[in-house]
Design a protein around this motif. Structure first.
Motif, PDB file in Angstrom:
ATOM      1  N   ARG A 127     -78.097  -8.717  33.005  1.00 51.66           N
ATOM      2  CA  ARG A 127     -79.216  -9.612  33.308  1.00 51.66           C
ATOM      3  C   ARG A 127     -79.793  -9.205  34.657  1.00 51.66           C
ATOM      4  O   ARG A 127     -79.056  -8.840  35.585  1.00 51.66           O
ATOM      5  N   PHE A 141     -82.914 -16.453  37.798  1.00 52.09           N
ATOM      6  CA  PHE A 141     -81.891 -15.520  38.250  1.00 52.09           C
ATOM      7  C   PHE A 141     -82.124 -15.139  39.713  1.00 52.09           C
ATOM      8  O   PHE A 141     -81.177 -14.960  40.484  1.00 52.09           O
ATOM      9  N   SER A 190     -73.310  -8.155  32.670  1.00 54.72           N
ATOM     10  CA  SER A 190     -74.181  -8.725  31.636  1.00 54.72           C
ATOM     11  C   SER A 190     -75.521  -8.003  31.515  1.00 54.72           C
ATOM     12  O   SER A 190     -76.243  -8.198  30.533  1.00 54.72           O
ATOM     13  N   ASP A 226     -87.599 -12.914  36.413  1.00 58.06           N
ATOM     14  CA  ASP A 226     -86.662 -13.975  36.045  1.00 58.06           C
ATOM     15  C   ASP A 226     -86.449 -14.860  37.273  1.00 58.06           C
ATOM     16  O   ASP A 226     -85.483 -14.689  38.019  1.00 58.06           O
TER      17      ASP A 226
END
Length: 249
Positions: free
Chosen positions: A193, A225, A191, A222
């Motif tokens: 991310r 995350f 992804s 983040d």
């Protein structure tokens, strides 16, 4: 009086004579950092017949938070000389060094390392405490976590991290390349991310475990995350740096 380039050498000499400072031989972090902008001073001084008797260091930065620009200033090295020839009232001038900062608009002023006297002075001037504690988490893994976090990589090399960052985070990385800190990137390969973070490292002063370290997380792009993959980061820090404890605000 604002401290600009022409006065830095004099301020360094003033600070080098202060016994209460552990960094008396190296003040580069106050006067030499990548994100310094010419419109901001290095700090402010009080002069007595052209002699420096007080200094307040100011480290300014500009960030974009939630789409809006924010100017922040962290106070450092707040000191007024207590030499006998200045009289007992010299230290009463210390709050005057803060006056230029308190008059600024749209600026967040912080003091992350105040001693007790500075803390009380800041509170009298209207500062408020954000927090007084940190969370400490053991980073020593009880069991392998690599398989449970399939698809994620942890990268510690700044050059490898650079290629995965957006422009804003890349600027933060470049601003901190020369400082004594550790960069990390937790990235999901599929992804893309990621969480980019910066931390500082210290060594436990214990005779039994002099090689073990603590890692204080200073920035995380983040946090959610990061929280989801914190075990992966802990294991990587343990295996590469013998980091025993994570600290964060």
């Amino acid at each position: 009086t604002e401290v600009r380039d022409g006065m830095v050498a004099r301020v360094r000499d003033f600070l080098s004579k202060r016994k209460e400072f552990g960094l008396s031989d190296n003040w580069d972090p106050v006067f030499n950092y990548r994100w310094k902008q010419d419109k901001f001073p290095y700090g402010y001084v009080i002069l007595d017949k052209d002699e420096i008797i007080g200094f307040l260091g100011t480290i300014f930065s500009e960030r974009t938070i939630a789409g809006e620009g924010l100017t922040s200033c962290n106070i450092c090295a707040w000191v007024v000389d207590d030499a006998s020839h200045l009289g007992p009232g010299a230290r009463s001038l210390a709050p005057a060094l803060l006056s230029p900062l308190l008059k600024m608009k749209n600026t967040v002023v912080t003091n992350f390392t105040p001693n007790e006297r500075a803390r009380k002075c800041c509170e009298r001037l209207g500062f408020r405490s954000l927090e007084e504690e940190q969370v400490l988490v053991s980073a020593i893994p009880n069991h392998p976590v690599w398989r449970r976090h399939g698809g994620c990589d942890v990268i510690l090399d700044p050059d490898d991290i650079d290629q995965h960052l957006n422009e804003s985070e890349r600027n933060i990385l470049n601003d901190h390349r020369d400082l004594k800190c550790t960069h990390f990137l937790i990235r999901h390969r599929r992804s893309n991310r990621y969480c980019y973070g910066i931390g500082t490292t210290g060594i436990f002063k214990r005779k039994m475990t002099p090689q073990w370290k603590w890692f204080s997380i200073c920035h995380a792009s983040d946090p959610q995350f990061l929280a989801q993959n914190i075990e992966l980061l802990k294991q990587r820090l343990w295996t590469t740096q013998r980091t025993a404890v994570l600290r964060y605000d």
